[in-house]
Design a protein around this motif. Structure first.
Motif, PDB file in Angstrom:
ATOM      1  N   GLY A  86      15.990  31.818  49.829  1.00  8.39           N
ATOM      2  CA  GLY A  86      16.992  32.616  50.521  1.00  8.39           C
ATOM      3  C   GLY A  86      18.080  31.781  51.174  1.00  8.39           C
ATOM      4  N   GLU A  87      17.954  30.463  51.108  1.00  8.95           N
ATOM      5  CA  GLU A  87      18.926  29.572  51.721  1.00  8.95           C
ATOM      6  C   GLU A  87      20.069  29.255  50.753  1.00  8.95           C
ATOM      7  OE1 GLU A  87      18.960  28.586  54.852  1.00  8.95           O
ATOM      8  OE2 GLU A  87      17.132  29.746  55.248  1.00  8.95           O
ATOM      9  N   PRO A  88      21.285  29.189  51.234  1.00  6.05           N
ATOM     10  CA  PRO A  88      22.437  28.925  50.355  1.00  6.05           C
ATOM     11  C   PRO A  88      22.313  27.606  49.584  1.00  6.05           C
ATOM     12  CG  PRO A  88      23.184  29.716  52.492  1.00  6.05           C
ATOM     13  CD  PRO A  88      21.702  29.491  52.614  1.00  6.05           C
ATOM     14  N   GLU A  89      21.737  26.585  50.193  1.00  8.16           N
ATOM     15  CA  GLU A  89      21.636  25.290  49.520  1.00  8.16           C
ATOM     16  C   GLU A  89      20.765  25.374  48.273  1.00  8.16           C
ATOM     17  OE1 GLU A  89      20.350  20.641  50.481  1.00  8.16           O
ATOM     18  OE2 GLU A  89      20.343  22.153  52.071  1.00  8.16           O
ATOM     19  N   ALA A  90      19.596  26.030  48.411  1.00 11.79           N
ATOM     20  CA  ALA A  90      18.703  26.185  47.262  1.00 11.79           C
ATOM     21  C   ALA A  90      19.323  27.102  46.215  1.00 11.79           C
ATOM     22  CB  ALA A  90      17.353  26.735  47.716  1.00 11.79           C
ATOM     23  N   GLN A  91      19.988  28.152  46.653  1.00 10.91           N
ATOM     24  CA  GLN A  91      20.632  29.065  45.709  1.00 10.91           C
ATOM     25  C   GLN A  91      21.694  28.342  44.896  1.00 10.91           C
ATOM     26  OE1 GLN A  91      22.079  32.218  48.207  1.00 10.91           O
ATOM     27  NE2 GLN A  91      20.048  33.034  48.646  1.00 10.91           N
ATOM     28  N   ALA A  92      22.465  27.478  45.560  1.00 10.54           N
ATOM     29  CA  ALA A  92      23.501  26.726  44.853  1.00 10.54           C
ATOM     30  C   ALA A  92      22.887  25.734  43.874  1.00 10.54           C
ATOM     31  CB  ALA A  92      24.387  25.998  45.858  1.00 10.54           C
ATOM     32  N   ALA A  93      21.814  25.052  44.294  1.00  3.62           N
ATOM     33  CA  ALA A  93      21.170  24.056  43.436  1.00  3.62           C
ATOM     34  C   ALA A  93      20.604  24.709  42.183  1.00  3.62           C
ATOM     35  CB  ALA A  93      20.070  23.330  44.212  1.00  3.62           C
ATOM     36  N   LEU A  94      19.883  25.814  42.351  1.00  3.83           N
ATOM     37  CA  LEU A  94      19.283  26.482  41.195  1.00  3.83           C
ATOM     38  C   LEU A  94      20.335  27.207  40.365  1.00  3.83           C
ATOM     39  CD1 LEU A  94      16.020  27.811  42.862  1.00  3.83           C
ATOM     40  CD2 LEU A  94      16.205  26.014  41.134  1.00  3.83           C
ATOM     41  N   GLY A  95      21.374  27.704  41.030  1.00  5.84           N
ATOM     42  CA  GLY A  95      22.435  28.379  40.296  1.00  5.84           C
ATOM     43  C   GLY A  95      23.192  27.451  39.368  1.00  5.84           C
ATOM     44  N   ALA A  96      23.207  26.165  39.694  1.00  3.12           N
ATOM     45  CA  ALA A  96      23.869  25.185  38.832  1.00  3.12           C
ATOM     46  C   ALA A  96      22.983  24.763  37.669  1.00  3.12           C
ATOM     47  CB  ALA A  96      24.253  23.957  39.661  1.00  3.12           C
ATOM     48  N   LEU A  97      21.705  25.136  37.717  1.00  2.00           N
ATOM     49  CA  LEU A  97      20.745  24.696  36.699  1.00  2.00           C
ATOM     50  C   LEU A  97      20.280  25.816  35.779  1.00  2.00           C
ATOM     51  CD1 LEU A  97      18.508  22.566  39.105  1.00  2.00           C
ATOM     52  CD2 LEU A  97      20.077  21.650  37.372  1.00  2.00           C
ATOM     53  N   LEU A  98      20.292  27.054  36.267  1.00  2.00           N
ATOM     54  CA  LEU A  98      19.705  28.185  35.548  1.00  2.00           C
ATOM     55  C   LEU A  98      20.690  29.344  35.456  1.00  2.00           C
ATOM     56  CD1 LEU A  98      16.260  28.308  37.424  1.00  2.00           C
ATOM     57  CD2 LEU A  98      16.646  27.359  35.132  1.00  2.00           C
ATOM     58  N   PRO A  99      20.541  30.196  34.431  1.00  5.15           N
ATOM     59  CA  PRO A  99      21.322  31.435  34.398  1.00  5.15           C
ATOM     60  C   PRO A  99      20.995  32.296  35.622  1.00  5.15           C
ATOM     61  CG  PRO A  99      20.330  30.997  32.254  1.00  5.15           C
ATOM     62  CD  PRO A  99      19.725  30.019  33.210  1.00  5.15           C
ATOM     63  N   GLU A 100      21.955  33.089  36.041  1.00  2.00           N
ATOM     64  CA  GLU A 100      21.805  33.890  37.265  1.00  2.00           C
ATOM     65  C   GLU A 100      20.587  34.805  37.203  1.00  2.00           C
ATOM     66  OE1 GLU A 100      24.426  37.103  39.922  1.00  2.00           O
ATOM     67  OE2 GLU A 100      25.313  36.079  38.184  1.00  2.00           O
ATOM     68  N   ARG A 101      20.367  35.443  36.064  1.00  2.00           N
ATOM     69  CA  ARG A 101      19.237  36.379  35.979  1.00  2.00           C
ATOM     70  C   ARG A 101      17.900  35.663  36.052  1.00  2.00           C
ATOM     71  NH1 ARG A 101      17.879  38.633  30.012  1.00  2.00           N
ATOM     72  NH2 ARG A 101      17.804  36.656  28.876  1.00  2.00           N
ATOM     73  N   ASP A 102      17.846  34.400  35.635  1.00  2.00           N
ATOM     74  CA  ASP A 102      16.597  33.646  35.718  1.00  2.00           C
ATOM     75  C   ASP A 102      16.278  33.270  37.159  1.00  2.00           C
ATOM     76  OD1 ASP A 102      16.619  33.896  33.014  1.00  2.00           O
ATOM     77  OD2 ASP A 102      16.755  31.753  32.553  1.00  2.00           O
ATOM     78  N   VAL A 103      17.317  32.998  37.950  1.00  2.00           N
ATOM     79  CA  VAL A 103      17.100  32.730  39.371  1.00  2.00           C
ATOM     80  C   VAL A 103      16.595  33.996  40.062  1.00  2.00           C
ATOM     81  CG1 VAL A 103      18.166  32.018  41.535  1.00  2.00           C
ATOM     82  CG2 VAL A 103      18.862  30.926  39.388  1.00  2.00           C
ATOM     83  N   ALA A 104      17.196  35.130  39.735  1.00  2.00           N
ATOM     84  CA  ALA A 104      16.755  36.398  40.318  1.00  2.00           C
ATOM     85  C   ALA A 104      15.316  36.707  39.925  1.00  2.00           C
ATOM     86  CB  ALA A 104      17.680  37.529  39.869  1.00  2.00           C
TER      87      ALA A 104
END
Length: 277
Positions: free
Chosen positions: A229-247
């Protein structure tokens, strides 16, 4: 794989250390379905080289069931999630721009030129002869017709790996992807086909299916849920994975916490990778 007389340094647990020094390809891992290269890294001031596995994106084979993102991104994301939840089971892994272009670079576990330690996490035993403290996964036959059982260790760290795999939806947890270093510490490698938004868990670590998750694993999942839920982790994973995979990752973690149990095999999907070892 290449051989040589260079003495490797003790590998640091800091992923950023992999970003220093030039990457020199010195060998190729045979039998890998995608390009998998042994890399030597020698940074300024170091007496001995460090080693890692470099997987360039240009060497990835297209997969119909993973049409988006890259395998390299998924390799790095597995390390990020492992660290966020406190499992610390994936060797330090980073994205680099190497000799063959962008790709993942993962710390080598142990010495690439030393004999392989046979401290198995997953093994074959005569049919039905499951060692004390181990779990049977399935039975089969060798090419000679001898009955065998595929078994895995019941150690706490192996159970932790089963939970991490459930969180990242690992579709290829083979026995050879579970390694112990010289100290006995467990490491998990090869996560290029993880994080699908569709249920694809395929593993040899089914010994706890349906059982209640230990408190230590619930704590790790809770820690991971908070971190996601933290912006830092969201940004890190968002740069590595498609958005739906993060969700989908967030959804799986919440589901594991809600049920409080290890998952069972999904219907309509092979439960075990091939080969299992």
């Amino acid at each position: 794989m290449a051989t040589g007389a260079d003495e490797p340094t003790t590998q640091p647990d800091d992923p950023t250390a992999l970003l220093t020094g030039d990457i020199e390809v010195v060998g190729r891992v045979s039998g890998s379905s995608n390009l998998c290269l042994l890399a030597r890294l020698l940074a300024a001031g170091e007496e001995h080289p460090r080693y890692g596995i470099y997987k360039p994106v240009r060497g990835e084979r297209p997969l119909w069931d993973f049409p988006d993102g890259t395998l390299a991104g998924r390799e790095v994301a597995a390390c990020v999630v492992s660290d966020l939840g406190g499992w610390d089971l994936v060797p330090p892994t980073v994205l680099v721009d190497g000799p063959l272009g962008p790709g993942s670079l993962q710390q080598w576990v142990g010495d690439p030129f030393a004999p392989v330690d046979d401290d198995a996490v997953v093994d074959l035993v005569p049919a039905g002869e499951v060692p004390r403290g181990w779990h049977a996964v399935f039975d089969g036959e060798t090419h000679t017709g001898a009955g065998v059982s595929v078994v895995h260790s019941g150690a706490d760290d192996v159970r932790s790996l089963a939970v991490l795999d459930a969180a990242i939806n690992n579709s290829d947890r083979k026995g050879s992807h579970c390694l112990r270093d010289a100290t006995g510490r467990l490491w998990a490698i090869d996560h290029g086909v993880s994080f699908s938004a569709e249920p694809k868990l395929r593993t040899v670590l089914w010994g706890w299916e349906g059982k209640r998750l230990p408190e230590a694993e619930l704590d790790r999942l809770t820690r991971l849920e908070a971190a996601l839920g933290e912006p830092e982790a969201q940004a890190a994973l968002g740069a590595l994975l498609p958005e739906r995979d993060v969700a989908a990752l967030v959804g799986r973690v919440r589901r594991l916490l809600r049920t409080g149990r290890h998952p069972r095999p999904a219907p309509g999907w092979p439960a075990v990778p091939w080969p299992p070892l």
